[in-house]
Structure formats: C-alpha cells, structure tokens
Scaffold this motif. Structure first.
Motif, PDB file in Angstrom:
ATOM      1  N   ARG A 240      10.481   5.428  77.379  1.00 34.60           N
ATOM      2  CA  ARG A 240      11.178   5.430  78.655  1.00 34.60           C
ATOM      3  C   ARG A 240      10.481   6.336  79.678  1.00 34.60           C
ATOM      4  O   ARG A 240      10.696   6.175  80.874  1.00 34.60           O
ATOM      5  N   ASN A 241       9.697   7.266  79.194  1.00 32.13           N
ATOM      6  CA  ASN A 241       9.093   8.237  80.117  1.00 32.13           C
ATOM      7  C   ASN A 241       7.665   8.600  79.743  1.00 32.13           C
ATOM      8  O   ASN A 241       7.112   9.606  80.229  1.00 32.13           O
ATOM      9  N   THR A 243       6.574  10.021  77.208  1.00 34.57           N
ATOM     10  CA  THR A 243       6.504  11.255  76.415  1.00 34.57           C
ATOM     11  C   THR A 243       7.132  11.069  75.046  1.00 34.57           C
ATOM     12  O   THR A 243       6.751  11.760  74.089  1.00 34.57           O
ATOM     13  N   PRO A 328      11.988   1.685  81.606  1.00 35.60           N
ATOM     14  CA  PRO A 328      12.339   2.776  82.524  1.00 35.60           C
ATOM     15  C   PRO A 328      13.806   3.178  82.431  1.00 35.60           C
ATOM     16  O   PRO A 328      14.675   2.382  82.050  1.00 35.60           O
ATOM     17  N   HIS A 349      14.921   8.093  91.056  1.00 35.13           N
ATOM     18  CA  HIS A 349      14.681   7.720  89.656  1.00 35.13           C
ATOM     19  C   HIS A 349      13.952   8.859  88.949  1.00 35.13           C
ATOM     20  O   HIS A 349      13.371   9.757  89.576  1.00 35.13           O
ATOM     21  N   GLN A 350      13.967   8.829  87.610  1.00 31.98           N
ATOM     22  CA  GLN A 350      13.417   9.895  86.785  1.00 31.98           C
ATOM     23  C   GLN A 350      12.060   9.533  86.189  1.00 31.98           C
ATOM     24  O   GLN A 350      11.526  10.284  85.364  1.00 31.98           O
ATOM     25  N   ASN A 351      11.504   8.392  86.569  1.00 38.87           N
ATOM     26  CA  ASN A 351      10.274   7.912  85.958  1.00 38.87           C
ATOM     27  C   ASN A 351       9.081   8.376  86.793  1.00 38.87           C
ATOM     28  O   ASN A 351       8.429   7.592  87.498  1.00 38.87           O
ATOM     29  N   LYS A 352       8.796   9.667  86.750  1.00 34.02           N
ATOM     30  CA  LYS A 352       7.711  10.248  87.536  1.00 34.02           C
ATOM     31  C   LYS A 352       6.356   9.787  86.999  1.00 34.02           C
ATOM     32  O   LYS A 352       6.128   9.763  85.780  1.00 34.02           O
ATOM     33  N   SER A 410      15.047  -1.920  83.303  1.00 32.62           N
ATOM     34  CA  SER A 410      15.925  -0.795  82.970  1.00 32.62           C
ATOM     35  C   SER A 410      17.376  -1.252  83.040  1.00 32.62           C
ATOM     36  O   SER A 410      17.670  -2.387  83.443  1.00 32.62           O
TER      37      SER A 410
END
Length: 937
Positions: A240-241, A243, A328, A349-352, A410
């Motif tokens: 999702r990110n 990481t 995402p 959004h949080q998907n940097k 997403s």
C-alpha cells in the motif's frame, strides 16, 4: 490396515544379474540379519534385515515375504517386498503401520527370501516379537492411544489395558456414534467406524472400567475429529505504501481442530530460502488470513504458503514484483469549490512518492451515478466536475490507483455532499383554462403545471400571473402565488384577454407562457359544444385511447378531462400534443374501472384554443347494476312477449349500455328453444339466451314455447363489461292449446263414439244395411237333386218364394212382362216400354242350347217385397246399370209369382233340350250375394 514400504538401500542398475543366476541360480540367500522395533509416536513397526554379502556383490534382484502376527489373534498380515541389491551392503528396511496401538498387544514378525529368478524360498526366520503392555503398570486401567486426531469419515480402534489380575468390564463412548467392543478380558478393544462431527462438540470421550467400583477402576481418554486443511485460495500479495508487503488468502472450510491441533501457516521465500518473518492472523468469521512484513531492498518475491495440521498439509505459491502490486490507501479530507453548474473537488492522500490516477463518482438525487476520471497526479489532488444542474444536491467520493503498472483501485473515500448554487428557472410553465360565462363577463379558472423540462433552479419559487386586454393595451393586472398553488380564478369582461404566467426564484424569472382568451361573442360559439356529438372511445390496460381528425390550421392540440368528475373539485387535467399527432393514449393514476370519463379535444393556434371534438369512455367497463325488470307480459299458446322499462342512467353509468339478454327456461327441465343459445346458469341449470343488441328496445317475443308449461324468464341489461350477475326471474304458465283439443276430439273422441254406437246398434245396422238372406247352397232343408250346373244347385221355383228371377230368353221375358202388365192398374198401360223396370239385350241371340259357353244377357225380376230392382246387366251377380222406371209403375207393381209361373208353365218346352235350356237360363240369385251398398227406393 495400510502397509507402507520404505527402502533405505540404494538401488543400482541390474548389470550382472544373469551372470549371478547362471553361477548361482540354484543358490538360496537366507536372511542373515533380522531386527524389529516400534515407533509409538507414529504407531509403526520398523523392520530391518540383511542377506549374505555375496548377494550384494552379485546385485541380485530378490523378493522378501514378510508376515506380521498379533498376539491373541489368528490373523496374519502378509506383504511382499521386491528389491535389487547393490554392492554397498546396506541393510534393508520395511515399515508397517498398525491400526491398533502397539501398546495394546505384542506383535511378531518373520521373513523369508528368494532370488527373483528362483522359485525356491528360503526357510522362515524365527518370529521376532515386540512386546505390548500385557498389564497396566499405572495406578488404574490405561487407554491407548491416549489422544488421537481422527479424520472425519474414517474410523479408529482403541484398547484399554487392565491392571494385573483385572479384566475390562466396560469400554464405551459418551457419544451416539456407533461402535463395537470386546470386553471381559485383560485387554478390551473398541472400534469406531465412519466418525462424524455432530453438534458443537469436536471431540469424543472414551471410558474404560474394571469390575471394581473404586476410583482407580476407571480410565478416560479423548480423541478429536476434524478435517485436513484445504488448499489456500485467493492467495495474493501487495503493498500500500512501498514499505510493507501484505499477503492475504482464504483458508477454506473449517477443520474443526483448534488450539494445539489447529492448522499451522508458514510462508517461505524461495529466492532467499528463508521463512518470511511475519505473524499470520486469521479471522474466524470470514476465514481470511493475512501476513505482513517489511519490504527492505528486495522487489521480486516467490512465496510458498504451507498449511498443515495433524491430518494433512496443503500449499500455494505466489510470485510478484512489488512495484506492480501497489494497492493505494484511500483519499481523505475532501472539500469543494462550486458554481451553479460546476464543482471543483479537492482531497489529501497518504501515498507519498507514488503517481496516482484517481476516479470520482458523483451520485445525483435520483440515484443515477456518473464517473469522472482525472489525470495522473503526483502532488496535485483535485478534479473539476462540470455539466451539473443549478441548485442540485450531489454526493461525491474518490478512489485512486497507481498510474504506472496499475494493480487495483483503493477503497472509496468518505462521501462528500455538495449543492450547486441557484440560477434562473429553466423551461416554461404549461397553462390551461376553464371559462364560465357570468353576468357582465366571465370567470376564468387558470390551471398550470411545470413542463417536463422545467427546473426551479432555486431554493423556492413563486408564480406571477398577469392578464391584460388584447386590443387597447390597458394596464395589466397581476397576482403572485406561492409554489403551493397550481390554480386560481380571475374575472374578466367580454373583451379578448392575454394571460401570462412565469415562475420566479431568488435569481430571476422563467420564460413566459401565454394564453389568449377570445372575446365573448366568439367564445360563446366555442363554449357551446352541444352540437358536437359525443363519441365513445375504448380503454386499454394502460389508459384510454383518444383519436381525432387533424386540421392544418392548428399548431398544437390539447386534451382535457376531469380525474374526479363527480367531485366538486374535478381535478382538471390536460395534455398538449404536436401538430402531427392525431391520437394519444391518456394515462392517469386516478383512472379506475367502471367510471366514465369525458374528454374534450381542442385545436390551438397562436395561443388560441377551439373545441373540436368530444369523447367519452371507460378505462374498463363494468357490469351494470340491476335495473331491468319485466313490467308486462302478453301470452299465447307458443309465444310470450316481454315488456320492460329503460334502465335509469345512474344504474348503467358503469359502462356503455349495449343491449339486453333474455333468459328463458322451463321450470322443470333444461331449455332447448329454436333460435336461442345455451347458457349455463350459476345453479347449473341450462337456460335459453337471446341477445338484443339495440339498447333502445323495450319488448321482445320469445317463440317456439310449449303450451300448458311453466316457464321462468328474465331480462338483464349488459354493457361492454358484462351483465348483472344475478337474474330476477318472472314465472309464467303458457295456456292450453285449443287446437290440440279439437284435433283430439276429431281423431279420438268422434271415432270412439261412432264405434261405440255401432257396437251398441250392430244388429240394427246389419239389418238395415245388409239383411241376412238364406242361401240355397247352405240350406239343409231344400232338395236340389234334379239339376246341377257345375257345382251350383238349381232351386225349383215352385219350392220356394224367390226374391229375384233372371230370364235369359228374350221371348219369355216379353211374355212375362206382358202378363205383369195385364195384372197391373189401368194407369200402367201408358207406361213406355223403354221406361219399364226391365229390359233385354242380345237381339241377335240365337236360341241355341248347346253346351258351348257363350256370353248371355240375363233378365232380372225384382221381388218387390225386398224392395229390390229389376235390371238387366251382363253379369248375373252385379247391377252396373239401373234402369229408370216410371214412378207410378214401379210403386204399383206387385209381386205375383203365380203369373210368372203360369207363363213358364204355358210355354212348356216341346222337347227335353228346351226344357233343360230354360231351367238353365232361369236362375236363382240370392239377395245376400248382391251388394248391400246398392241404392234403395
């Protein structure tokens, strides 16, 4: 019992087998080493043996026969083990899985061998025994296995070993599972087959008891019933990110095994050959499992998922590139900027660092959804939504996916409710009117409704109505009404007027709608529709079909009607149609069956309407109420005429009156009259049905009835929806037919009376018509010996008094006639000989008395005492022609047979032949041989 074989020796290719056989084909290689052990954890017997080294060196292909024997049982299990020896000289191994715990009994094994090329087996090795527990060394009896996991649908055998000197008295389960047991010995056995999971309990308790009652006399054990794991499904991994990687899967059916017996999940990465460092969590409700770990520097993975429990193991694999598996996180914190037709939507959004492609769903108030796709964005997170309606509420939400190597969307963001700003009303208001002439002017009731394309585009609207004279353009009058109103009434004089209506909100006015009311002189003719004939129209399942004759002069047509005609507020409705339309299906939720609706068709040109046609009809016709009753009846022998009154209007307003039905039937039987149709009544009787298709008819004659019969008759009105279901019968009795009586008298009574009179006066009738005359042929008194002609007897004239004499001789007949005249009265002298009561024929007749039969003419002399005639005919037995005699002569002639006899005697024949001729020609004819129907005087 399942036999598993494990060959621990290394098998090499057969190279010198035939050489070995040729050299040692008759040699036997017995087992030189033999050992047996047990694996109690797996409940297995491990068998190990070896043969002579020379057999290994020769790399012989050998066969081994192995037998297993269980103590206290006669059963022996046999298995064959084939192997090719190698030069390594390693011992051979064989494994036997026991269905009975090895603790329960001692097991013995023996073995023998032979070369495959040989038919001779070696001797059996001695039995090698693995001891069981012949007696429990514990505090009480012992159950084996102590704990076991059993697959659903399979079976298990348990044993219970008693203490030394004790026997097993009872061995049972606490479940309703069917089982078999053997007790009353040192070792008790219990076998369960086809074990199933029932209820909430996932285990089965087993109990064992010795004959004593103390606590040490009991034993208890559990075994669990479950399923092997299913192959994991929907196994996938994603990030999702960028990481963290998360893998998810569905574990399938419930195994019914929990705690330390539950399934264990492990993930193994094939490239690194390491277990994945993650903790598996599973949801009991959804059977979904997941496992997450940090990505680190690795981007490509090949993951093997293994699921294992006591009953089996299953695996699934997944290979992926992390950059292609981006899922995402959903957008959050939505806000908007809007006008009357556009919305600009923003979000976070949080998907940097991930370039996203986002999609927005806009839901309208009517439930219709529309999707808007944005462009790829790395930092800018907004979208512009256009083509929206003013002052309209919308609901929006957003989702995003990776712009490169798209994997999946997403989740949707939280919804955002937005309303666009106000604008002027769009579209027009449709206006209609109803005009009522009053003193010094007219009342005009105005009706309006929003056209299909009309939109208020604001918080609230009102209606502004203006009217003014067409001709002098005087100051207009105006009123304003709220949106709660859809009609109003105004008063105008007899001049033409222009009426305008507009909708208004906080921003502006809508386009105006105009209606022209003509002057009173022209309106009177327009309002007077009495000369228009009201045409009937038909209803359908969906509505009422209206059609009209199109005219080129009109630019539109209007149809109006009342939804509730009988109500004070009839709820006037109208619809407009284009100039090329000539029919329309009028629909309304207020239309109900059995109610008549009246329609008016108007033609409109330049906002002026003129009445063209009138229509009336029903959505669906219904049967009328009871309204027809027989008022008068005219009866005859074979017909009846019925009279009835017309139905009241309020009784037939449920449908168009189409006519009447006449029902006729005899009371005691079914009807079958000529010219009628059969109709089965609700009571099962068969009636005769006549249909009158003229609703104006008030009488009808039913013919072909039977006289002197009781009938029931009914008249019922019918519409397009049928007739009133109940019949009100009138009963009549047809009169007796007098013609039948007359015919009965003529054909039965009169002949019967005549026959009765004839029987009563038979003797008198017989004497009058046919008196009985003695027949000489039948007389036994008279003697007829002198003469015979054929079979007839000849009567002597002197022996009896004749009634008729027949004289065949002409001369004799004349003599006889003269003698008769001489003895008559003087008045008889004047009698013409041609009118006398006798005559003669055959003037050329020869007096020849030969026996040759010739036609003769006879002369008949009537005996007047019998009132018979004197006649001459060609047949002695019939009188075809009667001669007329003078009235005085006939009545005066008396019967004097002595004269006839004297004449005959005076003219005695001169010879016997003449005498015979005379006798032959003078014959007696009995009156009984004559027709009694002859006329008498």
């Amino acid at each position: 019992m399942m036999n598993h074989f494990m060959i621990l020796a290394v098998l090499l290719p057969l190279r010198t087998c035939h050489t070995a056989y040729s050299q040692q084909g008759s040699l036997i290689f017995p087992v030189t080493y033999f050992n047996i052990s047990k694996d109690l954890a797996l409940q297995r017997l491990l068998v190990e043996w070896d043969v002579d080294k020379s057999a290994h060196d020769a790399e012989l292909a050998m066969s081994f026969e192995i037998q297993v024997h269980r103590a206290d049982e006669a059963t022996v299990w046999t298995d064959f083990h084939n192997v090719t020896l190698d030069k390594s000289g390693k011992p051979l191994h064989w494994i036997w899985d026991s269905d009975l715990p090895l603790e329960c009994m001692s097991h013995s094994v023996r073995i023998r061998s032979k070369a495959e090329a040989s038919k001779i087996w070696s001797r059996w090795s001695p039995w090698e025994t693995v001891l069981g527990l012949d007696a429990s060394d514990s505090y009480g009896p012992k159950i084996f296995p102590e704990e076991k996991v059993i697959e659903e649908g399979f079976g298990i055998t348990l044993c219970c070993i008693g203490r030394k000197g004790q026997i097993i008295k009872e061995f049972f389960l606490d479940s309703d599972v069917h089982y078999f047991n053997k007790t009353n010995r040192q070792v008790g056995l219990l076998t369960v087959k086809n074990v199933t999971v029932r209820g909430a309990s996932r285990h089965v308790s087993v109990y064992c008891k010795e004959p004593c009652s103390e606590e040490p006399c009991y034993a208890h054990a559990l075994f669990f019933v479950g399923r092997p794991p299913d192959t994991p499904s929907n196994f996938s991994c994603q990030t999702r990110n960028m990481t963290t990687v998360t893998c998810t899967w569905s574990q399938g059916r419930d195994t019914y095994l929990y705690g330390r017996h539950s399934s264990k999940h492990t993930l193994f990465e094939e490239f690194s050959q390491n277990l994945v460092p993650c903790t598996v969590t599973c949801s009991e409700q959804s059977s979904q499992c997941s496992c997450s770990w940090d990505i680190g520097q690795q981007r490509i993975y090949n993951i093997t998922l293994t699921v294992v429990n006591a009953l089996g193991r299953k695996t699934a694999t997944e290979a992926f590139d992390v950059t292609h598996r981006i899922y995402p996180l959903p957008p959050f914190q939505l806000w908007e900027e809007c006008t009357d037709t556009e919305i600009k939507l923003h979000w976070n959004h949080q998907n940097k660092g991930i370039e996203l492609f986002c999609q927005t769903e806009v839901l309208q108030s009517n439930g219709k959804a529309e999707l808007y796709n944005g462009t790829a964005q790395l930092h800018h997170t907004s979208i512009t939504l256009g083509g929206l309606q003013p002052y309209t509420k919308y609901t929006a939400r957003v989702r995003c996916g990776a712009a490169k190597n798209f994997w999946r969307w997403s989740e949707w963001s939280k919804t955002q409710t937005i309303r666009t700003k106000e604008a002027a009303p769009s579209g027009k208001v449709d206006i209609w009117r109803e005009i009522t002439p009053v003193l010094r002017g007219r009342n005009v009731t105005l009706f309006w409704k929003q056209e299909p394309g009309f939109r208020a585009n604001g918080r609230s609207i009102s209606y502004e109505i203006t009217w003014e004279k067409v001709e002098d353009r005087s100051k207009p009058e105006c009123i304003s009404l709220s949106s709660a109103y859809n009609s109003t009434r105004i008063f105008i004089d007899n001049h033409p007027y222009r009426i305008t209506i507009m909708a208004k909100n906080n921003v502006n006015y809508s386009l105006p709608s105009i209606l022209i009311i003509p002057g009173a002189t022209g309106i009177e003719k327009m309002l007077n529709g009495s000369e228009l004939k009201e045409e009937k129209v038909n209803g359908t399942e969906d509505g009422i079909l209206i059609s009209w004759e199109p005219r080129l002069m009109y630019d539109s047509y209007v149809i109006d009607w009342c939804n509730f005609l009988m109500s004070q507020h009839c709820d006037l409705q109208w619809e407009r149609f284009g100039p090329n339309t000539s029919s329309a299906l009028i629909k309304s939720a207020a239309f109900v069956p059995g109610v008549r609706y009246n329609f008016r068709v108007y033609g409109s040109a330049a906002n002026r309407a003129s009445l063209l046609e009138k229509k009336t009809g029903y959505l669906k016709e219904q049967p009328p109420e009871f309204c027809t009753e027989v008022k008068n009846i005219e009866l005859s022998n074979h017909a009846v005429t019925l009279f009835w009154d017309p139905c009241p209007t309020n009784k037939t307003d449920r449908g168009f009156l189409r006519g009447y039905h006449i029902y006729v039937s005899p009371v005691q039987e079914d009807c079958n009259l000529k010219g009628s149709k059969k109709h089965v009544h609700s009571d099962g009787s068969v009636l005769c049905k006549y249909t009158i298709e003229n609703p104006e008819e008030r009488r009808y004659t039913v013919k072909h009835l039977t006289s002197n019969t009781k009938y029931k008759l009914a008249v019922v009105a019918y519409t397009g929806g049928g007739e009133f279901p109940e019949l009100n019968f009138t009963y009549i009795d047809t009169p007796f037919d007098s013609d039948v009586m007359y015919l009965l008298v003529l054909l039965v009574i009169v002949p019967s009376l005549i026959v009765a009179i004839c029987v009563w006066k038979m003797k008198w009738v017989k004497e009058c018509c046919c008196p009985v005359i003695p027949s000489p042929n039948k007389s036994k008194v008279l003697s007829f010996k002198e003469f015979k002609i054929g079979s007839e007897k000849v009567l002597k004239i002197s022996d009896c008094t004749p009634d008729t004499l027949a004289v065949d001789n002409k001369v004799e007949a004349q003599k006889l006639h003269l003698q008769s005249l001489m003895s008559s009265t003087p008045t008889e002298d004047k009698t013409d000989i041609h009118n006398s009561s006798w005559d003669y024929h055959n003037e050329n007749e020869k007096r020849n008395f030969t026996s040759t039969p010739t036609p003769q003419t006879h002369t008949w002399f009537e005996n007047l005492a019998y009132s018979s005639h004197l006649a001459v005919e060609s047949d002695p037995y019939q009188l075809p022609e009667t001669l007329e005699t003078s009235k005085a002569e006939v009545s005066a002639v008396l019967y004097q047979p002595q004269y006839y006899l004297s004449i005959l005697n005076d003219d005695a024949p001169s010879s016997p032949r003449e005498a015979a001729g005379r006798k032959t020609n003078l014959r007696y004819i009995s009156q009984t041989e004559m027709h009694c129907s002859g006329r008498r005087h």
